[in-house]
Structures are given as C-alpha cells and as structure tokens.
Scaffold this motif. Sequence first.
Motif, PDB file in Angstrom:
ATOM      1  N   ASP A  31       0.831  -1.198   0.000  1.00 36.37           N
ATOM      2  CA  ASP A  31       0.000   0.000   0.000  1.00 36.37           C
ATOM      3  C   ASP A  31       0.868   1.251   0.000  1.00 36.37           C
ATOM      4  O   ASP A  31       1.944   1.288   0.615  1.00 36.37           O
ATOM      5  CB  ASP A  31      -0.905   0.041   1.234  1.00 36.37           C
ATOM      6  N   VAL A  32       0.383   2.287  -0.669  1.00 36.04           N
ATOM      7  CA  VAL A  32       1.033   3.593  -0.646  1.00 36.04           C
ATOM      8  C   VAL A  32       0.270   4.485   0.327  1.00 36.04           C
ATOM      9  O   VAL A  32      -0.953   4.579   0.265  1.00 36.04           O
ATOM     10  CB  VAL A  32       1.065   4.234  -2.048  1.00 36.04           C
ATOM     11  N   LEU A  33       1.012   5.131   1.225  1.00 34.61           N
ATOM     12  CA  LEU A  33       0.413   5.961   2.262  1.00 34.61           C
ATOM     13  C   LEU A  33       0.801   7.421   2.056  1.00 34.61           C
ATOM     14  O   LEU A  33       1.873   7.732   1.529  1.00 34.61           O
ATOM     15  CB  LEU A  33       0.884   5.512   3.647  1.00 34.61           C
ATOM     16  N   GLU A  34      -0.088   8.306   2.492  1.00 34.19           N
ATOM     17  CA  GLU A  34       0.188   9.742   2.454  1.00 34.19           C
ATOM     18  C   GLU A  34      -0.136  10.323   3.829  1.00 34.19           C
ATOM     19  O   GLU A  34      -1.248  10.163   4.334  1.00 34.19           O
ATOM     20  CB  GLU A  34      -0.661  10.436   1.388  1.00 34.19           C
ATOM     21  N   PHE A  35       0.844  10.996   4.425  1.00 28.93           N
ATOM     22  CA  PHE A  35       0.652  11.672   5.703  1.00 28.93           C
ATOM     23  C   PHE A  35       0.490  13.167   5.429  1.00 28.93           C
ATOM     24  O   PHE A  35       1.276  13.751   4.679  1.00 28.93           O
ATOM     25  CB  PHE A  35       1.839  11.428   6.632  1.00 28.93           C
ATOM     26  N   VAL A  36      -0.526  13.774   6.043  1.00 27.83           N
ATOM     27  CA  VAL A  36      -0.852  15.162   5.720  1.00 27.83           C
ATOM     28  C   VAL A  36      -0.975  16.001   6.981  1.00 27.83           C
ATOM     29  O   VAL A  36      -1.320  15.508   8.055  1.00 27.83           O
ATOM     30  CB  VAL A  36      -2.168  15.245   4.911  1.00 27.83           C
ATOM     31  N   ALA A  64       4.791   7.259   1.654  1.00 28.78           N
ATOM     32  CA  ALA A  64       5.575   6.107   2.097  1.00 28.78           C
ATOM     33  C   ALA A  64       4.944   4.833   1.554  1.00 28.78           C
ATOM     34  O   ALA A  64       3.766   4.811   1.188  1.00 28.78           O
ATOM     35  CB  ALA A  64       5.641   6.058   3.627  1.00 28.78           C
ATOM     36  N   VAL A  65       5.728   3.762   1.518  1.00 30.87           N
ATOM     37  CA  VAL A  65       5.245   2.443   1.086  1.00 30.87           C
ATOM     38  C   VAL A  65       5.200   1.529   2.300  1.00 30.87           C
ATOM     39  O   VAL A  65       6.222   1.354   2.992  1.00 30.87           O
ATOM     40  CB  VAL A  65       6.165   1.842   0.003  1.00 30.87           C
ATOM     41  N   TYR A  66       4.039   0.947   2.570  1.00 28.25           N
ATOM     42  CA  TYR A  66       3.924   0.015   3.694  1.00 28.25           C
ATOM     43  C   TYR A  66       4.493  -1.334   3.268  1.00 28.25           C
ATOM     44  O   TYR A  66       4.100  -1.896   2.243  1.00 28.25           O
ATOM     45  CB  TYR A  66       2.468  -0.137   4.131  1.00 28.25           C
ATOM     46  N   GLY A  75       2.350  -5.783  -8.706  1.00 30.73           N
ATOM     47  CA  GLY A  75       1.893  -6.664  -7.643  1.00 30.73           C
ATOM     48  C   GLY A  75       2.481  -6.244  -6.308  1.00 30.73           C
ATOM     49  O   GLY A  75       3.566  -5.664  -6.245  1.00 30.73           O
ATOM     50  N   PRO A  76       1.788  -6.526  -5.190  1.00 28.70           N
ATOM     51  CA  PRO A  76       2.268  -6.108  -3.864  1.00 28.70           C
ATOM     52  C   PRO A  76       3.700  -6.547  -3.570  1.00 28.70           C
ATOM     53  O   PRO A  76       4.478  -5.768  -3.006  1.00 28.70           O
ATOM     54  CB  PRO A  76       1.274  -6.770  -2.909  1.00 28.70           C
TER      55      PRO A  76
END
Length: 292
Positions: A129-134, A143-145, A186-187
């Motif tokens: 998953d790709v994450l975004e902190f705001v 970031a990449v989990y 793919g993950p």
Amino acid sequence: MDPSNTQQVELISLHLSAAKVAYMGNQVDKLSHLSYAEVPTTDPNGLDTEEDGPRIGVSYIFATDDDELDDNHHQHVDGSEQKEEEKHFNELDCAVYHREECIYERSSNTTELETFSPENLLNKCKPGDVLEFVSAGQYPHWAVYVGDFQVVHLHRAEVKNSFLTDASQGRRGRIVNELYKFKPLGPDMVVQNAMEQVGAKDRELSWRNSECFAAWCKFGKREFKMGGEIRIGKQPYRLKLFLPDKQFHVLEFQSLEDLIMEKRRNDQIGKAAVIQELAHHLSNSGSEANVH
C-alpha cells in the motif's frame, strides 16, 4: 502556444536547477542517476505497455526532499490540537491529465481522502500500500507500507525503513493506492522495489520527493524519476485545479515530475492560499478562470 496558456504556465515557480541536457537515446547521462534498464515497468507476469523510444534526460544538482518537517514537529499532539489541525487542513480538488487521459484524480467527495491517526491507519494497511501523511502547512509525505508495522520512505535525502508511527511524525494518514490511475505492480514487487532502495541517499537518489519515490515503487514508471521525460517542446501534462462555483484553472507542464512539484506546493500552502494566488494572477493578467 496560446498566450493564455503561457500566462498559466508563468504562474508556476518550480525552482528546478537543471545542470545539463543529454541526448543519449534511452540512456541518460550518469549524473542524473537514472538507468532505464533497472526500472521495473511491469509486474513480472504482466505486459509492458510503455512506449520505447528516444528520450531526453535532464540532470539536476541534488536538492534535499522538499517535504520534511522538523524532527520534533508533531511528536506530541493532544486531542484538541489534533482536531484543530484537521479543521485547518484543506486541500484543493485537482486532476492530472496526460494529453486527454486522466492519470490522477483527487476529490473531496471520495472516501479515500478520509484520514486516520497513525495507530488506526496501521489496522488498515497491507504490504504494498502507498500511504500519504498530511498536515496543514506542510508538504504531504508519502511512504510504502512493507509489513510488520514498517514503511519505506524518502526522508531527508535518504531512503529509510521506519516504523509507520515514526514516519508519520504525528500526522494523520491515508491509503492512496487509487489516486494515480496507472496499472499497479503486484504487492510483492512494490515491496521489493522499496526495500531494494533502502540506504540510498544524496546523489544516489533518483527522486526529488517522497511522492515520486513511493509512486515509482507502486507503478514502476520512469516518469516519476528525475530526468525521466522530455522537457522541451510540447507540454503534454495538465494540472486541473477545481475552484468554487464550478470553475477551474488549468496549468500545463512538460513532465510529470514538474507537475508533481507544483501540486505538492499547492498542498503545502493550502486551498485558500491557492485560490487567492490564482485570483491575484488572473486579475493582473486580465484572464478569467474557465467555467466547468
């Protein structure tokens, strides 16, 4: 180019420091740190849909990631401060087009824009998953989990493997797999891309910010890397900013990297400031925003 388009482009100040341009087919001068051969453009079981052909690589004098907070910022945020911060965080809806194809879309009407505390976000993440902190007044941090409560991210000119709660620096976060419309890898490949870069820093890096790095891990597109696209001639990318009263404003760019830099700047200054900036520019130029 249409004069109005020229005015729109002039709005942008990307502060990019180009060192040189090298014509080398699919190979880019070594100073750009970009080797197309090592870019995983597809899932190993998929088909490569990218067009090959000569490209122009642009090398840059390396600048540190533009999205970092002070290390002590947001480390201790109580409930009332958190709610106040959420209230002031307000981003402008936008879409990105490559020629006529929409490749990115962010709308306040989508549930994906809901943010969570770092602890709650952990319960929703899957590897790849790709994450975004705001946070209000700050560049978004991507970031990449990779599993086991950890992410890989570009932080202070280095690709690091950190605990998600540490990487967030107290900011709220969300999963943003669907913002870009490219076909994801793919993950396992996404995690592999991220982990293989851990420890890379300074002039070894091929990305100007954390968003470009995380998106490259997810999609394997060389467009996210420094010097990955032609920067002369046509401007195939458009950033469409949605304004109040069903109006919008369009900016044009020669590369996705340039566009991302401006999109991130808009997020950092906030919706109200972007609208005010556009209104000032349009009034000075005698132009009007387009009506949807």
